[in-house]
Each structure stands twice: as structure tokens, then as C-alpha cells.
Design an enzyme around this catalytic site. Structure first.
Site, PDB file in Angstrom:
ATOM      1  N   HIS A  48       0.695   5.207   1.467  1.00 33.65           N
ATOM      2  CA  HIS A  48      -0.075   6.022   2.413  1.00 33.65           C
ATOM      3  C   HIS A  48       0.526   7.420   2.469  1.00 33.65           C
ATOM      4  O   HIS A  48       1.744   7.568   2.619  1.00 33.65           O
ATOM      5  CB  HIS A  48      -0.043   5.387   3.807  1.00 33.65           C
ATOM      6  CG  HIS A  48      -0.819   6.162   4.822  1.00 33.65           C
ATOM      7  ND1 HIS A  48      -2.200   6.172   4.852  1.00 33.65           N
ATOM      8  CD2 HIS A  48      -0.416   6.977   5.824  1.00 33.65           C
ATOM      9  CE1 HIS A  48      -2.603   6.955   5.841  1.00 33.65           C
ATOM     10  NE2 HIS A  48      -1.538   7.453   6.443  1.00 33.65           N
ATOM     11  N   ASP A  84      -2.513   0.772   8.263  1.00 32.08           N
ATOM     12  CA  ASP A  84      -1.339   1.548   7.855  1.00 32.08           C
ATOM     13  C   ASP A  84      -0.138   1.266   8.751  1.00 32.08           C
ATOM     14  O   ASP A  84       0.710   2.132   8.977  1.00 32.08           O
ATOM     15  CB  ASP A  84      -1.655   3.056   7.842  1.00 32.08           C
ATOM     16  CG  ASP A  84      -2.761   3.402   6.857  1.00 32.08           C
ATOM     17  OD1 ASP A  84      -2.804   2.785   5.780  1.00 32.08           O
ATOM     18  OD2 ASP A  84      -3.596   4.273   7.175  1.00 32.08           O
ATOM     19  N   SER A 125       4.553   7.048   2.313  1.00 35.73           N
ATOM     20  CA  SER A 125       5.202   5.795   2.688  1.00 35.73           C
ATOM     21  C   SER A 125       4.622   4.635   1.896  1.00 35.73           C
ATOM     22  O   SER A 125       3.398   4.500   1.796  1.00 35.73           O
ATOM     23  CB  SER A 125       4.996   5.501   4.186  1.00 35.73           C
ATOM     24  OG  SER A 125       5.379   6.580   5.001  1.00 35.73           O
ATOM     25  N   ASN A 132       0.852  -1.193   0.000  1.00 34.99           N
ATOM     26  CA  ASN A 132       0.000   0.000   0.000  1.00 34.99           C
ATOM     27  C   ASN A 132       0.886   1.240   0.000  1.00 34.99           C
ATOM     28  O   ASN A 132       2.037   1.195   0.418  1.00 34.99           O
ATOM     29  CB  ASN A 132      -0.892  -0.017   1.252  1.00 34.99           C
ATOM     30  CG  ASN A 132      -1.841   1.171   1.316  1.00 34.99           C
ATOM     31  OD1 ASN A 132      -2.516   1.489   0.335  1.00 34.99           O
ATOM     32  ND2 ASN A 132      -1.904   1.829   2.458  1.00 34.99           N
TER      33      ASN A 132
END
Length: 213
Positions: free
Chosen positions: A109, A145, A136, A107
Site C-alpha cells: 500500500h 489496509d 507498506s 498487499n
């Protein structure tokens, strides 16, 4: 050739950066499919324009989150992905989904994690008077996260900045670092081991790979 599946919920600007990187061979993999939980997500249009299969699954079609994620996993697995990429996918994933793709789910973020997990990161940066901000890329775990950080990019925050200005600055960095991290994974350089990110056989520090500065 390794296979990549991308999940989006909105505009898909990071998806476009990934599409472009695959086309230019900066990523030595195939972007096999794009999925969205929003039928009108512009990211799906980006996929179709690039000739990539585009699929929408909406929550209203399913009895609950578990049923949604079961169907999503089944449809993703039809493409046998080596890596599943979240690119602005704004839906909380079930523990079953995260476990199914553990070690091959990443992912991006918009904050310098562990600062500001969750939503409205740019607003929090401005409200708190931070002088730097960033983005990030991390492996996904059950913690929101909170998975191991792979790479961060920092931007300055100037007096008088508004959310649109810092959003644009952050996205410029995202479009550079997300394809880079994906290329590391596809080339076999990157893995998650013992709940840590490893690059070229070395465990990365909590903030991820150090920049060249």
C-alpha cells in the site's frame, strides 16, 4: 518449490519486480499464475511475456461479489499457492476470500500505514504538506489496509513535488521491498500469528521490521 499467485488490476510494475526476483533466484519460489479483474490489464501481458499463466475474471461475468470471489478462489486454488500476493489489485475482497487465505495473503500500500488507508494517498500527502511518505507491505485482514505491517520504506517529499514525482519515488522503493518480503515468506522466515507479523520467530512492531539505519 513453493508456489506464488499474484493478483493485479493495472500496469503491474510490482508484478514485474516479482517476476525478475524469481528469475534471478532472489525469491526461491515459483510464480505459478497471475489473475486480474481487468481483461486489459498490462500486468497480464507482463505475465504472458514471462511464460506465466494469466487469467482475467471481470465483475460483469458474475451476479455479485460473493460469486466472483468464489470463482476466483477456485481458480487460484487450482495452483495450490503457498502465498497470494496483491500487487495493485484494486478490488475490495470479501471476508470469505480474506479468511480463506488468512496468513498467506499480503498487499503493498502506497503510504506509511496506518496513515492514509484507501485511495489517493499521494494527493493526501501533498495536500497535507507532509515531509515524508512511503509504502507498506502488510498481511491482509478484513480491515481495509489494516493488517499487520511487515516492512515499510520511507521517501522524502520535497517542496515543489507533484504526484508523478512522488509516485515514481515510492514505486522505486516498492520494487525493492516487495520481493524482499515475499522471499522472507517463501523461505519460512515470516508468518502472521495472533494478528501480528513475526519474522525469524520475533514479533514485529506496529511499523514492521526496522530498517538498518
Amino acid at each position: 518449490m513453493k508456489h506464488i499467485v499474484v493478483l493485479v488490476s493495472g500496469n503491474g510494475s510490482n508484478l514485474q519486480a516479482i517476476i525478475d526476483a524469481c528469475k534471478s533466484k532472489k525469491i526461491n519460489g515459483t510464480l505459478s499464475a497471475v489473475f486480474s479483474n481487468k481483461a486489459d490489464a498490462f500486468g497480464l501481458e507482463r505475465a504472458r511475456a514471462a511464460g506465466i499463466p494469466a487469467h482475467a475474471l471481470t465483475a460483469s461475468q458474475f451476479a455479485d461479489r460473493a460469486a466472483f470471489d468464489r470463482e476466483l478462489m477456485q481458480e487460484i486454488d487450482a495452483y495450490a499457492p503457498d502465498l497470494v500476493v496483491l500487487a495493485g489489485y484494486m478490488r475490495i475482497l470479501s471476508p470469505q476470500f480474506v479468511a480463506h487465505y488468512a496468513g498467506r495473503l499480503i498487499n503493498i500500500h502506497p503510504s506509511l500505514l496506518p496513515k492514509y488507508p484507501g485511495l489517493y494517498t499521494h494527493r493526501q500527502v501533498l495536500d497535507n504538506g507532509d515531509e515524508e511518505h512511503g509504502t507498506s507491505v502488510h498481511f491482509v485482514t478484513d480491515e481495509l489496509d489494516g493488517g499487520p505491517v511487515i516492512l515499510q520504506a520511507k521517501i522524502p517529499v520535497f517542496v515543489g513535488d507533484d504526484e508523478d514525482e512522488i509516485t515514481a519515488r515510492v514505486q522505486h522503493q516498492e520494487h525493492a521491498i516487495y520481493p524482499l518480503v515475499i522471499s522472507w515468506f517463501i523461505d519460512g522466515r515470516l508468518e502472521m500469528r495472533n494478528n501480528a507479523a513475526w519474522l525469524d520467530g520475533k514479533e514485529l512492531p506496529p511499523q514492521g521490521h526496522a530498517s538498518e539505519e
